[in-house]
Motif scaffolding. Sequence first.
Motif, PDB file in Angstrom:
ATOM      1  N   SER A   1       0.825  -1.214   0.000  1.00 12.63           N
ATOM      2  CA  SER A   1       0.000   0.000   0.000  1.00 12.63           C
ATOM      3  C   SER A   1       0.859   1.265   0.000  1.00 12.63           C
ATOM      4  CB  SER A   1      -0.898   0.022   1.246  1.00 12.63           C
ATOM      5  OG  SER A   1      -0.150   0.395   2.398  1.00 12.63           O
TER       6      SER A   1
ATOM      7  N   ALA B   1       2.673   1.960   2.680  1.00 22.15           N
ATOM      8  CA  ALA B   1       2.889   2.274   4.098  1.00 22.15           C
ATOM      9  C   ALA B   1       4.269   1.789   4.526  1.00 22.15           C
ATOM     10  CB  ALA B   1       1.810   1.603   4.951  1.00 22.15           C
TER      11      ALA B   1
ATOM     12  N   LEU C   1       6.453   0.526   7.533  1.00 28.04           N
ATOM     13  CA  LEU C   1       6.200  -0.095   8.837  1.00 28.04           C
ATOM     14  C   LEU C   1       7.500  -0.613   9.426  1.00 28.04           C
ATOM     15  CD1 LEU C   1       3.061  -2.187   7.789  1.00 28.04           C
ATOM     16  CD2 LEU C   1       3.077  -0.028   9.059  1.00 28.04           C
TER      17      LEU C   1
ATOM     18  N   ALA D   1       5.038   3.356  12.275  1.00 24.02           N
ATOM     19  CA  ALA D   1       4.138   3.341  11.126  1.00 24.02           C
ATOM     20  C   ALA D   1       4.159   4.720  10.477  1.00 24.02           C
ATOM     21  CB  ALA D   1       2.711   2.986  11.557  1.00 24.02           C
ATOM     22  N   LYS D   2       4.253   4.734   9.158  1.00 24.63           N
ATOM     23  CA  LYS D   2       4.261   6.005   8.424  1.00 24.63           C
ATOM     24  C   LYS D   2       3.453   5.834   7.145  1.00 24.63           C
ATOM     25  CE  LYS D   2       7.595   9.316   6.511  1.00 24.63           C
ATOM     26  NZ  LYS D   2       9.029   9.453   6.165  1.00 24.63           N
ATOM     27  N   MET D   3       2.354   6.566   7.080  1.00 21.89           N
ATOM     28  CA  MET D   3       1.490   6.487   5.904  1.00 21.89           C
ATOM     29  C   MET D   3       1.887   7.561   4.901  1.00 21.89           C
ATOM     30  SD  MET D   3      -0.661   4.034   6.581  1.00 21.89           S
ATOM     31  CE  MET D   3       0.188   3.115   7.872  1.00 21.89           C
TER      32      MET D   3
ATOM     33  N   PRO E   1       0.196   9.689   1.550  1.00 24.59           N
ATOM     34  CA  PRO E   1      -1.187   9.969   1.127  1.00 24.59           C
ATOM     35  C   PRO E   1      -1.798   8.752   0.410  1.00 24.59           C
ATOM     36  CG  PRO E   1       0.167  11.895   0.752  1.00 24.59           C
ATOM     37  CD  PRO E   1       1.106  10.806   1.202  1.00 24.59           C
TER      38      PRO E   1
ATOM     39  N   LEU F   1      -2.720   6.021   2.886  1.00 25.15           N
ATOM     40  CA  LEU F   1      -3.889   6.391   3.676  1.00 25.15           C
ATOM     41  C   LEU F   1      -5.166   6.228   2.856  1.00 25.15           C
ATOM     42  CD1 LEU F   1      -4.573   7.457   6.536  1.00 25.15           C
ATOM     43  CD2 LEU F   1      -4.818   9.719   5.495  1.00 25.15           C
TER      44      LEU F   1
ATOM     45  N   ALA G   1      -5.568   4.095   0.520  1.00 30.34           N
ATOM     46  CA  ALA G   1      -5.798   2.661   0.306  1.00 30.34           C
ATOM     47  C   ALA G   1      -6.423   1.990   1.523  1.00 30.34           C
ATOM     48  CB  ALA G   1      -4.472   1.968  -0.050  1.00 30.34           C
ATOM     49  N   ILE G   2      -5.923   2.298   2.713  1.00 27.24           N
ATOM     50  CA  ILE G   2      -6.398   1.554   3.879  1.00 27.24           C
ATOM     51  C   ILE G   2      -7.238   2.388   4.837  1.00 27.24           C
ATOM     52  CG2 ILE G   2      -4.408  -0.006   3.694  1.00 27.24           C
ATOM     53  CD1 ILE G   2      -3.249   1.292   6.198  1.00 27.24           C
ATOM     54  N   GLY G   3      -7.183   3.731   4.693  1.00 28.22           N
ATOM     55  CA  GLY G   3      -7.923   4.602   5.610  1.00 28.22           C
ATOM     56  C   GLY G   3      -9.421   4.321   5.664  1.00 28.22           C
TER      57      GLY G   3
END
Lengths: 437, 437
Positions: A113, A115, A117, A394-396, A398, A401, A403-405
């Motif tokens: 995604s 992200a 991690l 964890a670092k999102m 845009p 975010l 994709a999984i937000g």
Amino acid sequence: MPHFLDTREDGFEARFVELLGMKREDSPDVDAVVAGIIADIRARGDAALIELTAKFDRLELTPETLAFSAEEIEAEVAKVPAEERAALELAAERIRAYHERQMPHDARWIDASGAELGWRWGPVSAAGLYVPGGLASYPSSVLMNAIPAKVAGVERLVVACPTPGGAVNPLVLLAAQLSGVDMVYRVGGAQAIAALAYGTETITPVDKITGPGNAFVAAAKRRVFGRVGIDMIAGPSEILVIADGTGDPDWIALDLMSQAEHDESAQAILITTDEAFGKAVVAAVEKRLETLERRAIAGASWRDFGAVIVARDLMEAAELSNRVAPEHLELCVADPDWLSEAITHAGAIFLGAYTPEAIGDYIGGPNHVLPTARSARFSSGLSVMDFVKRTTLAKMTPGALKAIGPSAEVLAKSESLEAHGLSVRARLDALNDEGGQ
Amino acid sequence: MPHFLDTREDGFEARFVELLGMKREDSPDVDAVVAGIIADIRARGDAALIELTAKFDRLELTPETLAFSAEEIEAEVAKVPAEERAALELAAERIRAYHERQMPHDARWIDASGAELGWRWGPVSAAGLYVPGGLASYPSSVLMNAIPAKVAGVERLVVACPTPGGAVNPLVLLAAQLSGVDMVYRVGGAQAIAALAYGTETITPVDKITGPGNAFVAAAKRRVFGRVGIDMIAGPSEILVIADGTGDPDWIALDLMSQAEHDESAQAILITTDEAFGKAVVAAVEKRLETLERRAIAGASWRDFGAVIVARDLMEAAELSNRVAPEHLELCVADPDWLSEAITHAGAIFLGAYTPEAIGDYIGGPNHVLPTARSARFSSGLSVMDFVKRTTLAKMTPGALKAIGPSAEVLAKSESLEAHGLSVRARLDALNDEGGQ
């Protein structure tokens, strides 16, 4: 005579369950006394610590003499004979080499995604090590507790060790010096634990407390747990030996006695596939008990809690051992590596006839602080891991975010946690306004 | 209004220490009640469990209905809307992928003396997961506890979840199903913890118990600790946000509220280098508190325990944060990776403006069970490590024993443990008689 069981006899299961459930230690209920001592240290600091030390250890201290000075330590360690110093140095070196391999690794990756991690390990900042005074003041335990802490990177490492009537064990001070301990306080009991956890005018509080102690120390550790981290609350020691009858019965007898001599509540169990060998071991123990210096203690432990179990085969022996989940397990069999594959619960395994458990107590390298009282089912011996802790990362982006937000938002709603969902939604809305990534 | 501090003002240190020491939770002393419940379950098993469930949960059970049947679970999970199922599945998948990377590695090596050393990890055999009933019955927590256990290889994984008056949360059952839970018992409170630890006629005891709960559950976990392993005793939740003023004040306000809405005892702290930004966040919180569903809870938490601290620079902010050792730490700054290097104590770090903490609660991948009440100084969040344990291994050759055995003998003598020394000496003598290796 120890308990003698045979898996083929009627009623074996009931007798084995009884052996498993045997209560070996009467823990006196000292909790109320300990609560009072902790409250006193919190309220009055050094003054209370000095009074309690005068009362329990018959030793008059001042804030200036709470800790050993560098000169006092030098003077004491100079008394250690060269042979003992060399042995302690070799032990420290081997324990350090073993524990250095235990340092866990950081990790960081980017998933599909986008992200990022991972996690990161870091040391506890300050640790306090309790060392009992008197008979159970073991320099080897100082090494086993202090070296993993230093390997982990603990910056400030202090020892609390009572010196009843002023009596000092120079080997304890040498072990502390060899392991990089920064300060040794001559205080003990629940008052020492309270001082380490809450601090006094002179003693800076620590974040983690480890090390064995009597019922007062154990109760105090339970009470300060949460304020600081603690290691396990250790019970009396245990050994289980699985033997196929190929070794020398006297060696096994000595291994069993090396646990039994610790404490009348210690437990030594032999499981063997060879009944005659089992009887030979019993005879060898009897003979050794005639001359051993600590025969009163070892004899009581062997009589009350010792056991010899005759098993049909080694797999049955392994299964019984797994139900015991012993602190120390010796595999004195022709092919110990093969048998060890069947062991699921044990604190430490000693493989083959040339690995008496005493090697592990002192010099093998692995830690000798191990889970007792069947707790090897769910816990491990002391290690570097006891002095580090993990921070997850964890670092999102845009894109991640987006994709999984939305799924986080759905779950927040399902748990009726509106602000959780809105904290995601506000960002998604802003990203959508921008026309997205 | 939250507490408003500025590191440049007189008396800052005293106010900060006061903030750190704030008692946020009154734990009712339920220990005597819990001791009675545990004794009752141990004495009367299922009968006591069924009586206590009727009394506390107004639910009549039989030994046959203690657990949900497969059909009941299917019927309940069929009620879950597709959108919620998909979100839960994505969360489970991401949590599993993250935790699979945590599996520790076995090690085995031969050192210069010829000694073979190492360790081996193995799973706990059986684990029990407590899931609260009622408002705090969070399906996300089921995933966060159960998935690490399954990844670790736990063979038997059961859930205890009270269903007051028979009320069931289908999402909890779906989460249990998705994580591979074997059995869900509809019991709760101290009686459920006792049943998991000691077993009843119907419930086979487990080796480890994890999961959050009320004061009764927490007291019961403390009491059964030692008989079984437990995870941490969690306190109320916390968030600390470090912001340099580059983000949207409303995003930060929502992040702070996403902790505050959990519990009146939760704590939300903002440390910012930009006073005007801090004030803008406070204003944004006030505005959000006008409409949030859980504004009564969130407002009380913010008023009593919320804080905004203005710091001179980001390094000062990081140092203050390390003294708090927060459960959740958001770095809403231009270069979060750089700042994260200065962080030594935190349960989880959320990097950058697009990583609201709620992502970590549900779907990021890392565990949301994290150390509270400043315990990130010495402990870590839940992980696969909580469901495995290490067995150390040592195997001496005759040569290795000759090399290091004599030092073990010296140390045994110095500790007055004769049998320890003799167990080594007997083998060394035999080897010397044979003419060595």
